[in-house]
Design an enzyme around this catalytic site. Structure first.
Site, PDB file in Angstrom:
ATOM      1  N   HIS A  60      37.165  36.386  40.982  1.00  0.00           N
ATOM      2  CA  HIS A  60      36.455  35.879  39.806  1.00  0.00           C
ATOM      3  C   HIS A  60      35.590  37.007  39.255  1.00  0.00           C
ATOM      4  O   HIS A  60      35.561  37.215  38.045  1.00  0.00           O
ATOM      5  CB  HIS A  60      35.618  34.663  40.186  1.00  0.00           C
TER       6      HIS A  60
ATOM      7  N   LYS B 170      38.292  41.417  35.045  1.00  0.00           N
ATOM      8  CA  LYS B 170      37.229  41.268  34.035  1.00  0.00           C
ATOM      9  C   LYS B 170      36.574  42.620  33.726  1.00  0.00           C
ATOM     10  O   LYS B 170      35.892  42.743  32.704  1.00  0.00           O
ATOM     11  CB  LYS B 170      36.183  40.259  34.509  1.00  0.00           C
TER      12      LYS B 170
ATOM     13  N   HIS C 218      34.570  38.678  30.323  1.00  0.00           N
ATOM     14  CA  HIS C 218      34.704  37.343  30.905  1.00  0.00           C
ATOM     15  C   HIS C 218      34.946  36.308  29.807  1.00  0.00           C
ATOM     16  O   HIS C 218      34.047  36.017  29.015  1.00  0.00           O
ATOM     17  CB  HIS C 218      33.427  37.009  31.671  1.00  0.00           C
TER      18      HIS C 218
ATOM     19  N   PHE D 161      30.169  26.897  36.465  1.00  0.00           N
ATOM     20  CA  PHE D 161      28.841  26.291  36.582  1.00  0.00           C
ATOM     21  C   PHE D 161      28.898  25.016  37.418  1.00  0.00           C
ATOM     22  O   PHE D 161      29.898  24.295  37.422  1.00  0.00           O
ATOM     23  CB  PHE D 161      28.295  25.939  35.200  1.00  0.00           C
TER      24      PHE D 161
END
Lengths: 95, 429
Positions: free
Chosen positions: B318, B350, B355, B414
């Site tokens: 990620h 990324k 992102h 989140f």
């Protein structure tokens, strides 16, 4: 608003052509006639009609109610309705 | 092979790219191989004081206006007015990526229309820009009128609404909203729907727009890099990283059940061998300090795919380039892989793209299967000094000239949503 009624008709036709779903007539240059029905002939759906009304409201600074639209089915009726609406608007006293 | 009843396998058979590093497969592949980033200088709201200097921009599109009449896109995509009218800016990216993915999969739009077997799973956060514009008008006229297309063009779900209507999708249509894990959720649940035998094919779409309304709220969270040098702004796992770099675009994956794909002679990128998810239960926005949820998600993905930690030879992390998030992911990776004696190559693409939020999971899944198909492993070209938390992790700087056979793709969002996919090489017939 006052002015050239023929020019107004041209503006309305241009708007009709712009909001018209392209899958039906495309940019084929098909001539738009006053007797053409917005939904049946040009492929308008209720959202496209609402969008067109929203555009005219912005352009001409008028308010158009849903009930007023019920009688508008053809291009000719739309042109007549907009002309009438502008005339009503012009006759209103300004504050 | 999954443990689902029926033994159905899920394959990736088509990809479409509208990304900061390229708007077609060949350009994306070349960028990944060369370590070429897609970041460019940006200025939002005409205010040079805003400390956001670069972003992963989408080239050859102009969708900054609040009126779709002003938007432009490459002429090779056939986007009619009656479809455009209900779209958000990122919907235009998605439309083009979907047309591209269908062509890549050897499908015509008519092949997925009204077939009751093709689903459409989408991920985006909606259009904050159009939402703001619509609500500003509503307040200005005290609620008396509004844009008839305001709802369908702006709320989360705008992708599903518009693409489903245009492409006449009748199998199933839904959307996913788990922030930066959204598109990964879409892939996971698409995989399950196919394995359960409910759908034969799912078009997975991730998209986000890049504008002040989408990105600047993250500056308020102090989550964005303030660097103006594109090579220093997005530096996942580097000790000097200072936040993420925003990005826009869209990526589409065509997933198909294996026998269905075979029956039509589809070309295959890779198998979606399994997926897993788990949550942190810790913070509304920050990762768990040791990536606890991510560790469990990885474990569940490996189990679902019936592979061990040592079978994974590449991990697309990620890795957003935030100080807290990258550290948590590094700890989680060590806990799962190093502890098992495994040292897979790890990179975060990324560093090249920035992102793209909800889109991230789809974009990176597509990068993974593209790398598997074409035989390369993306590196970390902007990594200079790895964070001490990354000690003992294998973080190649340069792209490797060999392709991985079994890949893990991580996403976290989140609220502590963690989603991981495992992709396996699929032998050519």
């Amino acid at each position: 608003m006052t002015g050239d009624g023929d020019a107004l008709g041209i503006v309305i036709l241009a708007a009709v052509r712009d909001f018209m779903p392209k899958r039906n007539l495309g940019n084929s240059g098909v001539e738009l006639r006053p007797d053409m029905k917005l939904m049946e002939d040009l492929g308008y759906d209720s959202l496209a009609v609402a969008e067109t009304v929203f555009f005219f409201e912005d352009l001409f600074k008028v308010r158009i109610q849903n009930t007023e639209l019920m009688s508008v089915r053809t291009i000719g009726e739309l042109q007549k309705f907009v002309v009438q609406k502008l005339a009503e608007n012009a006759s209103k006293p300004t504050a | 092979m999954s443990s689902f009843p029926g033994g159905r396998q899920v394959l990736v058979t088509g990809l479409g790219f509208i990304t900061p590093i390229g708007n077609d497969r060949a350009t994306v592949s070349a960028s990944l191989r060369a370590g070429k980033h897609g970041l460019a200088p940006v200025e939002f709201l005409g205010n040079p004081q805003i400390p956001v200097k670069v972003a992963g921009t989408v080239k050859d599109f102009s969708v900054d206006s609040t009126s779709c009449r002003d938007w432009t896109w490459p002429a090779r995509y056939d986007l009619p007015r009656e479809t455009l009218r209900g779209m958000a800016p990122h919907g235009v990216y998605a439309f083009c990526a979907l047309q591209q993915a269908l062509a890549d999969a050897g499908l015509k739009p008519g092949d997925v229309a009204n077939d009751d077997e093709t689903g459409l799973f989408c991920a985006s956060a909606g259009s904050a820009m159009l939402m703001h514009n619509n609500l500003a008008l509503m307040h200005a006229v005290r609620g008396e009128r509004g844009n008839p297309m305001g709802v369908v063009s702006s709320i989360a779900g705008t992708l599903n609404f518009n693409l489903a209507a245009h492409f006449h999708i009748t199998g199933a249509v839904c959307g996913f909203v788990s922030a930066c894990a959204s598109a990964s959720h879409a892939i996971g649940y698409a995989c399950d729907e196919i394995r359960l035998g409910r759908l034969k094919r799912v078009l997975v779409v991730g998209a986000e727009e890049l504008n002040a309304e989408t990105l600047l709220p993250f500056a308020a969270m102090r989550a964005l890099s303030q660097q103006s040098d594109p090579t220093r702004a997005s530096r996942p796992f580097d000790a000097g990283r200072d936040g993420f770099v925003g990005a826009g675009g869209s990526v589409v994956l065509v997933l198909e059940e294996a026998s269905f794909a075979k029956s039509r002679g589809a070309s295959v990128y890779a198998e979606v061998a399994g997926w897993g998810q788990a949550a942190d239960g810790y913070s509304v926005a920050m990762s768990h300090p040791t990536g606890a949820g991510l560790q469990r998600a990885i474990g569940r993905a490996l189990k679902d795919a019936e592979v061990g930690a040592k079978d994974i030879d590449y991990i697309n992390a990620h890795g957003t380039s935030t100080p807290v998030g990258d550290r948590a992911e590094a700890i989680a990776l060590k806990a799962v892989f190093n502890a098992a004696g495994a040292r897979p190559n790890i990179s975060s693409t990324k560093g090249l793209t920035g992102h793209p939020l909800s889109l991230a999971g789809a974009m990176e899944a597509a990068f993974c299967v593209l790398a598997m198909k074409e035989g390369f492993t993306p590196g970390n070209p902007h990594l200079v000094t790895p964070d001490e938390a990354c000690a003992d992790l294998l973080l190649p700087r340069e792209t490797l000239a060999t392709g991985p056979a079994t890949v893990l793709n991580n996403s976290s969002g989140f609220g502590g949503s963690n989603v991981c996919h495992v992709f396996k090489h699929w032998p050519s017939p």
